[in-house]
Design a protein around this motif. Structure first.
Motif: not given
Length: 71
Positions: A2-9, A12
């Protein structure tokens, strides 16, 4: 991958759990996440705990709220 950083996940995931506790009210969940001092964690906010690597603690707290714990 995924292109979403783990901190963003992580944020979320915490906001999704907070939204569930808030009866589906995302705005209330965000306000809680950013502003509510949590006495159990020396009055730090969920946002500061997550930033410090404490997302699991916040998720456990939200799970306890879902189970009926109100403190």
């Amino acid at each position: 991958m995924s292109d979403i950083p783990s901190s963003t996940r992580t944020i979320q995931k915490v906001l999704a759990a907070a939204t569930a506790v808030a009866g589906g009210d995302l705005e209330a969940a965000i306000l809680w996440y950013r502003n509510e001092p949590l006495p159990l964690f020396d009055c730090r906010t969920a946002e500061s705990l997550v930033a410090e690597g404490g997302a699991a603690d916040v998720l456990n707290l939200l799970e306890s709220f879902q189970a009926g714990f109100v403190g």
